[in-house]
Write a protein that holds these residues in place. Structure first.
Motif, PDB file in Angstrom:
ATOM      1  N   ILE A   1      -1.306   3.483  -4.584  1.00 18.01           N
ATOM      2  CA  ILE A   1      -0.096   2.746  -4.183  1.00 18.01           C
ATOM      3  C   ILE A   1      -0.326   2.020  -2.863  1.00 18.01           C
ATOM      4  O   ILE A   1      -0.035   0.829  -2.731  1.00 18.01           O
ATOM      5  CB  ILE A   1       1.112   3.710  -4.088  1.00 18.01           C
ATOM      6  CG1 ILE A   1       1.591   4.079  -5.492  1.00 18.01           C
ATOM      7  CG2 ILE A   1       2.243   3.099  -3.271  1.00 18.01           C
ATOM      8  CD1 ILE A   1       2.582   5.222  -5.520  1.00 18.01           C
ATOM      9  N   ILE A   2      -0.861   2.747  -1.892  1.00 22.57           N
ATOM     10  CA  ILE A   2      -1.103   2.124  -0.585  1.00 22.57           C
ATOM     11  C   ILE A   2      -2.199   1.060  -0.690  1.00 22.57           C
ATOM     12  O   ILE A   2      -2.102  -0.024  -0.115  1.00 22.57           O
ATOM     13  CB  ILE A   2      -1.469   3.196   0.469  1.00 22.57           C
ATOM     14  CG1 ILE A   2      -0.291   4.136   0.696  1.00 22.57           C
ATOM     15  CG2 ILE A   2      -1.900   2.543   1.777  1.00 22.57           C
ATOM     16  CD1 ILE A   2       0.929   3.500   1.338  1.00 22.57           C
ATOM     17  N   LEU A   3      -3.234   1.367  -1.468  1.00 22.77           N
ATOM     18  CA  LEU A   3      -4.329   0.408  -1.615  1.00 22.77           C
ATOM     19  C   LEU A   3      -3.840  -0.888  -2.270  1.00 22.77           C
ATOM     20  O   LEU A   3      -4.164  -1.990  -1.815  1.00 22.77           O
ATOM     21  CB  LEU A   3      -5.459   1.044  -2.435  1.00 22.77           C
ATOM     22  CG  LEU A   3      -6.710   0.193  -2.648  1.00 22.77           C
ATOM     23  CD1 LEU A   3      -7.380  -0.138  -1.316  1.00 22.77           C
ATOM     24  CD2 LEU A   3      -7.708   0.919  -3.553  1.00 22.77           C
ATOM     25  N   GLU A   4      -3.052  -0.742  -3.311  1.00 25.48           N
ATOM     26  CA  GLU A   4      -2.524  -1.941  -3.990  1.00 25.48           C
ATOM     27  C   GLU A   4      -1.624  -2.746  -3.061  1.00 25.48           C
ATOM     28  O   GLU A   4      -1.689  -3.971  -3.022  1.00 25.48           O
ATOM     29  CB  GLU A   4      -1.752  -1.546  -5.258  1.00 25.48           C
ATOM     30  CG  GLU A   4      -2.671  -1.214  -6.413  1.00 25.48           C
ATOM     31  CD  GLU A   4      -1.922  -0.923  -7.704  1.00 25.48           C
ATOM     32  OE1 GLU A   4      -0.848  -0.296  -7.639  1.00 25.48           O
ATOM     33  OE2 GLU A   4      -2.427  -1.306  -8.769  1.00 25.48           O
ATOM     34  N   ARG A   5      -0.789  -2.046  -2.325  1.00 22.84           N
ATOM     35  CA  ARG A   5       0.075  -2.727  -1.357  1.00 22.84           C
ATOM     36  C   ARG A   5      -0.772  -3.491  -0.339  1.00 22.84           C
ATOM     37  O   ARG A   5      -0.515  -4.664  -0.047  1.00 22.84           O
ATOM     38  CB  ARG A   5       0.940  -1.698  -0.627  1.00 22.84           C
ATOM     39  CG  ARG A   5       1.838  -2.299   0.433  1.00 22.84           C
ATOM     40  CD  ARG A   5       2.263  -1.289   1.486  1.00 22.84           C
ATOM     41  NE  ARG A   5       1.154  -0.910   2.367  1.00 22.84           N
ATOM     42  CZ  ARG A   5       1.286  -0.152   3.442  1.00 22.84           C
ATOM     43  NH1 ARG A   5       2.459   0.326   3.769  1.00 22.84           N
ATOM     44  NH2 ARG A   5       0.238   0.149   4.200  1.00 22.84           N
ATOM     45  N   ASP A   6      -1.799  -2.819   0.167  1.00 28.71           N
ATOM     46  CA  ASP A   6      -2.642  -3.446   1.187  1.00 28.71           C
ATOM     47  C   ASP A   6      -3.344  -4.687   0.639  1.00 28.71           C
ATOM     48  O   ASP A   6      -3.473  -5.693   1.344  1.00 28.71           O
ATOM     49  CB  ASP A   6      -3.679  -2.438   1.706  1.00 28.71           C
ATOM     50  CG  ASP A   6      -3.053  -1.367   2.594  1.00 28.71           C
ATOM     51  OD1 ASP A   6      -1.851  -1.484   2.899  1.00 28.71           O
ATOM     52  OD2 ASP A   6      -3.771  -0.419   2.979  1.00 28.71           O
ATOM     53  N   VAL A   7      -3.796  -4.602  -0.595  1.00 30.41           N
ATOM     54  CA  VAL A   7      -4.479  -5.764  -1.183  1.00 30.41           C
ATOM     55  C   VAL A   7      -3.511  -6.950  -1.284  1.00 30.41           C
ATOM     56  O   VAL A   7      -3.869  -8.090  -1.008  1.00 30.41           O
ATOM     57  CB  VAL A   7      -5.100  -5.406  -2.551  1.00 30.41           C
ATOM     58  CG1 VAL A   7      -5.545  -6.664  -3.291  1.00 30.41           C
ATOM     59  CG2 VAL A   7      -6.282  -4.463  -2.360  1.00 30.41           C
ATOM     60  N   ARG A   8      -2.263  -6.661  -1.634  1.00 25.64           N
ATOM     61  CA  ARG A   8      -1.238  -7.721  -1.650  1.00 25.64           C
ATOM     62  C   ARG A   8      -1.091  -8.334  -0.260  1.00 25.64           C
ATOM     63  O   ARG A   8      -0.931  -9.545  -0.105  1.00 25.64           O
ATOM     64  CB  ARG A   8       0.120  -7.165  -2.077  1.00 25.64           C
ATOM     65  CG  ARG A   8       0.198  -6.731  -3.499  1.00 25.64           C
ATOM     66  CD  ARG A   8       0.408  -7.897  -4.433  1.00 25.64           C
ATOM     67  NE  ARG A   8       0.271  -7.459  -5.820  1.00 25.64           N
ATOM     68  CZ  ARG A   8       0.101  -8.268  -6.839  1.00 25.64           C
ATOM     69  NH1 ARG A   8       0.058  -9.575  -6.648  1.00 25.64           N
ATOM     70  NH2 ARG A   8      -0.031  -7.804  -8.048  1.00 25.64           N
TER      71      ARG A   8
ATOM     72  N   VAL B   1      -8.813  -1.337  -8.387  1.00 26.15           N
ATOM     73  CA  VAL B   1      -8.052  -2.209  -7.486  1.00 26.15           C
ATOM     74  C   VAL B   1      -8.995  -3.005  -6.586  1.00 26.15           C
ATOM     75  O   VAL B   1      -8.841  -4.221  -6.401  1.00 26.15           O
ATOM     76  CB  VAL B   1      -7.059  -1.382  -6.626  1.00 26.15           C
ATOM     77  CG1 VAL B   1      -6.382  -2.266  -5.588  1.00 26.15           C
ATOM     78  CG2 VAL B   1      -6.025  -0.706  -7.514  1.00 26.15           C
ATOM     79  N   VAL B   2      -9.986  -2.327  -6.034  1.00 24.27           N
ATOM     80  CA  VAL B   2     -10.944  -3.001  -5.154  1.00 24.27           C
ATOM     81  C   VAL B   2     -11.739  -4.041  -5.949  1.00 24.27           C
ATOM     82  O   VAL B   2     -11.957  -5.170  -5.485  1.00 24.27           O
ATOM     83  CB  VAL B   2     -11.903  -1.977  -4.510  1.00 24.27           C
ATOM     84  CG1 VAL B   2     -13.046  -2.687  -3.790  1.00 24.27           C
ATOM     85  CG2 VAL B   2     -11.142  -1.086  -3.538  1.00 24.27           C
ATOM     86  N   ARG B   3     -12.123  -3.656  -7.147  1.00 26.40           N
ATOM     87  CA  ARG B   3     -12.903  -4.572  -7.999  1.00 26.40           C
ATOM     88  C   ARG B   3     -12.099  -5.848  -8.288  1.00 26.40           C
ATOM     89  O   ARG B   3     -12.623  -6.953  -8.186  1.00 26.40           O
ATOM     90  CB  ARG B   3     -13.230  -3.833  -9.298  1.00 26.40           C
ATOM     91  CG  ARG B   3     -14.266  -4.485 -10.143  1.00 26.40           C
ATOM     92  CD  ARG B   3     -14.724  -3.529 -11.246  1.00 26.40           C
ATOM     93  NE  ARG B   3     -15.828  -2.685 -10.812  1.00 26.40           N
ATOM     94  CZ  ARG B   3     -16.176  -1.547 -11.428  1.00 26.40           C
ATOM     95  NH1 ARG B   3     -15.501  -1.115 -12.477  1.00 26.40           N
ATOM     96  NH2 ARG B   3     -17.187  -0.849 -10.975  1.00 26.40           N
ATOM     97  N   ALA B   4     -10.823  -5.676  -8.582  1.00 21.89           N
ATOM     98  CA  ALA B   4      -9.973  -6.837  -8.869  1.00 21.89           C
ATOM     99  C   ALA B   4      -9.816  -7.712  -7.621  1.00 21.89           C
ATOM    100  O   ALA B   4      -9.825  -8.946  -7.704  1.00 21.89           O
ATOM    101  CB  ALA B   4      -8.606  -6.379  -9.367  1.00 21.89           C
TER     102      ALA B   4
ATOM    103  N   THR C   1     -13.202  -4.741   1.336  1.00 24.68           N
ATOM    104  CA  THR C   1     -14.356  -3.878   1.082  1.00 24.68           C
ATOM    105  C   THR C   1     -13.849  -2.446   1.053  1.00 24.68           C
ATOM    106  O   THR C   1     -12.691  -2.178   1.374  1.00 24.68           O
ATOM    107  CB  THR C   1     -15.415  -4.018   2.188  1.00 24.68           C
ATOM    108  OG1 THR C   1     -14.779  -3.823   3.457  1.00 24.68           O
ATOM    109  CG2 THR C   1     -16.085  -5.379   2.169  1.00 24.68           C
ATOM    110  N   CYS C   2     -14.731  -1.517   0.658  1.00 24.77           N
ATOM    111  CA  CYS C   2     -14.304  -0.123   0.680  1.00 24.77           C
ATOM    112  C   CYS C   2     -15.492   0.808   0.866  1.00 24.77           C
ATOM    113  O   CYS C   2     -16.644   0.422   0.668  1.00 24.77           O
ATOM    114  CB  CYS C   2     -13.536   0.242  -0.589  1.00 24.77           C
ATOM    115  SG  CYS C   2     -14.575   0.386  -2.032  1.00 24.77           S
ATOM    116  N   GLY C   3     -15.162   2.030   1.256  1.00 27.18           N
ATOM    117  CA  GLY C   3     -16.176   3.059   1.446  1.00 27.18           C
ATOM    118  C   GLY C   3     -15.827   4.290   0.640  1.00 27.18           C
ATOM    119  O   GLY C   3     -14.736   4.405   0.066  1.00 27.18           O
ATOM    120  N   VAL C   4     -16.792   5.197   0.580  1.00 29.53           N
ATOM    121  CA  VAL C   4     -16.583   6.471  -0.093  1.00 29.53           C
ATOM    122  C   VAL C   4     -17.286   7.530   0.742  1.00 29.53           C
ATOM    123  O   VAL C   4     -18.282   7.230   1.408  1.00 29.53           O
ATOM    124  CB  VAL C   4     -17.125   6.423  -1.547  1.00 29.53           C
ATOM    125  CG1 VAL C   4     -18.641   6.217  -1.574  1.00 29.53           C
ATOM    126  CG2 VAL C   4     -16.743   7.669  -2.334  1.00 29.53           C
TER     127      VAL C   4
END
Lengths: 328, 444
Positions: free
Chosen positions: B233-240, B262-265, B274-277
């Motif tokens: 939810i937060i990730l999608e919001r942030d991408v927006r 989400v990151v891929r899209a 970008t993202c980390g793991v």
């Protein structure tokens, strides 16, 4: 928006040219004003400015006319400026501020308008905190309405007095580069100046952090910078805007220190502008926030002239609108 | 307004000798150039002077020779998420002890997080970290500054001045910014300065009572769950918001297959995302918690194995950019509690590489892919000139034996706290030597 005056006057080909130059009942916005109309007002204001420096400043073009200053938002200088302009033209001036009005008792804006209208004033000067409020009020009254600031929308007389100040200092407006810096997002002064200066052929630049810019700012007709150093590069005029205190502490900008560092006008940034550049500020200034004290008081600053031109520009607006009023 | 971080943390006071050091007989792996070949490398004055197959057996006259014995010579690792504990939690870890753990793990650059006491939200505190690191740390240390004052999620910090002072990126630490308007303004404002926003993506309300991944295991253990959607939810919001503001955004540590999508899209739309793991989410899953093992309690929580597999797949496809240790030292006392009451976090600096090599030995990921996410990718993300083997680059190097078997004993960890989920685990692969700016800071 601005309604034309009665048709008879509009079509009267033999009427003096001057009277045809400002065929509007209200002054609600600078949007839509033509170059000729603006210069007509500026020429008129120019003459008032010179006369205001003489001993006999009293005119009687507004004798018998009633001017109401209706301020829903606190203002010292704009209200005083309109009051003085009205009195110098011979009008009866009445000041109404929100603190003493029935608005505090819950009256709606439209009821206030209808009530005032019943007293048959000739001119009403209105300031309101909501964009569009002045236009709404103008639809309910029979007199002329002058917008003295509605929210973040318009402040037409400020744009006129700024243009007059620039024209007197530089001899022209066309072709000049004007950098408007600061809180563009919330500024009616910026919105009015962008339109008016563009109409008069100036090149307008805006400088602000992205948090203080509206969406799609370039669509307003200005070149947009988030780096103030670049925005003032080679500018003829640097116009600073006031940053409201509640926007300084983290919501729009992190701190006064950071804001001043990147967007405050100091001599280092001003040195990037043309050597003869003038510095403007609509007031009241926050020294050390958007402008360094040394710059505000420097010889390049025309901030005090702006206040002086404010009275002259408002006299011109009152005079021009009153010429269109019917004799009652 | 773009300012590059000052390299204050580089221990400039140490004079480098003019003498060269020759690393010969190495398997040189450099993900920046996809190089994987037998060769050698010359270091002089803290910089890489030359490298290549022609130096495999040749050393210049007068050079100190280091025989790599066929082991891997690679750029030093860059760990973009380390909770050091200084100032305020020195009993858990200091910059000094963290840097020794880093050196032993092959990490030559660590980025320390602002979750300290006081929070790193002012220029003077960035200066403090850099000074302490310069005087006490044996690896490079960079500061991730807070993006809101006191990490309160409400008022922006002085992002422009902090960046100028050397803050390498901006984070809200272990807390997500719940207020969407604040997040929008942070992204907008940071864009003007080219600053990178690193965000922990977890809905604080949805995760509030949870202590592990929501699902069957949590249900059996009787623990309150943290739903996967809390992260998404937060990730999608942030991408927006990135779409709206064009701010540079990095999701600190994703943990679910949905987040990867989400990151891929976002990347498919060419957004600056970008993202980390964390190493834990690549190598462990919720089943490892077993009988309430609190050393496996962390944020984001360990997820199901399908999520772990998705993280591996995301690294392989390049959609996940970097691996971090998320080194988070905690007291034994804070861990020796009922699972729901124990603190989150695991140390990871010393086990970062050996744990990552598990993916190599299991055949899940090529060695090159693993090293890319630990060297050149974080270097590019953070704007560092290290993380690569190139002539003229800073000589931050590691030599490691990818195959040596060993068993981790947490009491031998250099970290001041011993909360490792890999305690008593069999490892394969070990760091033999760590070189920072030409100086050997760790050697086995």
């Amino acid at each position: 928006m601005s309604l034309p005056i009665q048709t008879a006057l509009m079509t009267n080909a033999v009427a003096k040219v001057e009277t045809l130059h400002f065929p509007h009942r209200h002054l609600l916005t600078v949007e839509g004003l033509g170059v000729q109309e603006i210069h007509f007002l500026l020429d008129l204001a120019d003459r008032f400015a010179d006369e205001n420096r003489q001993a006999g400043k009293r005119h009687d073009v507004l004798r018998g006319r009633t001017l109401i200053n209706l301020f829903f938002e606190n203002s010292t200088r704009t209200q005083a400026s309109f009051e003085m302009a009205g009195k110098r033209l011979g009008a009866d001036v009445m000041n109404m501020s929100v603190a003493t009005s029935s608005v505090q008792k819950g009256e709606t804006l439209i009821d206030t308008a209808v009530t005032l209208n019943a007293m048959r004033p000739d001119l009403i000067v209105v300031r309101h905190h909501a964009a569009g409020a002045v236009e709404l009020l103008s639809q309910k009254v029979d007199c002329s309405v002058i917008n003295a600031g509605d929210g973040s929308h318009q402040h037409p007389t400020q744009a006129l007095l700024d243009a007059l100040t620039i024209r007197r200092a530089k001899g022209r407006i066309e072709g000049l580069t004007v950098a408007i810096c600061g809180d563009i997002l919330h500024s009616r002064v910026a919105r009015s100046n962008i339109i008016l200066l563009n109409t008069l052929g100036a090149r307008v630049r805006l400088a602000a952090p992205s948090t203080l810019l509206p969406a799609a700012p370039e669509r307003l007709g200005a070149e947009v910078f988030t780096d103030m150093w670049k925005a003032v590069e080679g500018a003829d005029v640097v116009m600073m805007l006031r940053l409201q205190r509640e926007r300084m502490e983290g919501s729009y900008v992190p701190s006064v220190r950071e804001y001043f560092h990147f967007f405050g006008l100091d001599h280092e940034k001003l040195a990037r502008a043309k050597p003869d550049a003038i510095v403007m500020h609509p007031g009241p200034m926050n020294r050390g926030v958007e402008i360094a004290s040394a710059v505000a008081d420097h010889s390049s600053s025309v901030i005090r002239e702006q206040v002086e031109m404010g009275v002259a520009a408002r006299m011109a607006v009152l005079d021009a609108l009153a010429r269109n009023l019917t004799k009652r | 307004m773009n300012t590059t971080p000052s390299p204050l943390s580089k221990r400039p006071q140490r004079a480098h000798s003019d003498a060269a050091t020759a690393f010969i007989n190495a398997r040189i792996i450099d993900p920046a150039t996809d190089r994987d070949e037998a060769g050698g490398l010359i270091v002089r004055n803290g910089l890489i002077e030359d490298l290549g197959p022609h130096l495999r057996r040749n050393a210049p006259e007068g050079a100190t020779v280091v025989d790599c014995k066929g082991h891997v010579l690679a750029p030093g690792l860059i760990d973009a998420q380390v909770f050091a504990g200084e100032p305020g939690f020195e009993h858990r870890e200091t910059l000094k002890t963290a840097s020794h753990a880093a050196a032993a793990g092959g990490v030559t650059t660590m980025v320390v997080m602002p979750d300290t006491n006081p929070v790193i939200d002012q220029v003077a505190l960035v200066d403090f970290i850099q000074r302490r690191a310069r005087d006490n740390a044996i690896v490079h240390v960079h500061t991730m500054a807070a993006m809101t004052k006191g990490l309160n999620g409400e008022e922006m910090t002085e992002i422009g001045l902090l960046k100028r002072a050397g803050a390498i990126a901006f984070s809200n630490g272990k807390r997500s910014i719940a207020n969407t308007r604040v997040m929008r303004n942070v992204l907008l404002y940071s864009r003007d300065f080219g600053a990178l926003i690193v965000h922990h993506t977890e809905d604080p309300y949805l995760s509030a009572t949870g202590s592990m991944n929501s699902g069957e295991v949590a249900a059996r253990l009787g623990l309150s769950g943290i739903p996967r959607a809390s992260e998404t939810i937060i990730l999608e919001r942030d991408v927006r918001l990135v779409e709206m503001t064009s701010g540079r955004y990095h999701a600190a540590t994703i943990s679910t297959a949905d987040s990867l999508a989400v990151v891929r899209a976002a990347k498919a739309k060419s957004l600056p995302v970008t993202c980390g793991v964390t190493i834990n989410h690549l190598t462990l899953n919720e089943n490892d918690i077993g009988p309430y093992r609190t050393f496996f309690k962390m944020r984001p929580p360990l997820r199901a194995d399908a999520d772990r597999a998705a993280m591996v797949e995301g690294l392989a496809s390049g959609d996940i950019d970097i691996i971090v240790s998320s080194h988070d030292p905690q007291d034994a006392d804070d861990k020796r509690r009922p699972f729901a009451e124990a603190t989150d976090g695991a140390v990871g600096l010393e086990t970062l590489l050996p744990a990552a090599l598990r993916l190599h030995h299991s055949g899940e990921l090529p060695l090159m892919t693993i090293l890319r996410a630990l060297t050149i990718n974080p270097a590019k993300l953070l704007g560092l000139h290290s993380g690569r083997l190139a002539k003229g680059s800073i000589a931050d190097l590691i030599i490691f034996d990818p195959d040596e078997p060993w068993v981790l004993n947490k009491d031998q960890l250099r970290s001041r706290s011993k909360n490792s989920p890999f305690d008593e685990s069999k490892m394969q692969g070990r760091v033999m030597r760590t070189v920072v700016a030409g100086e050997t800071v760790y050697q086995r």
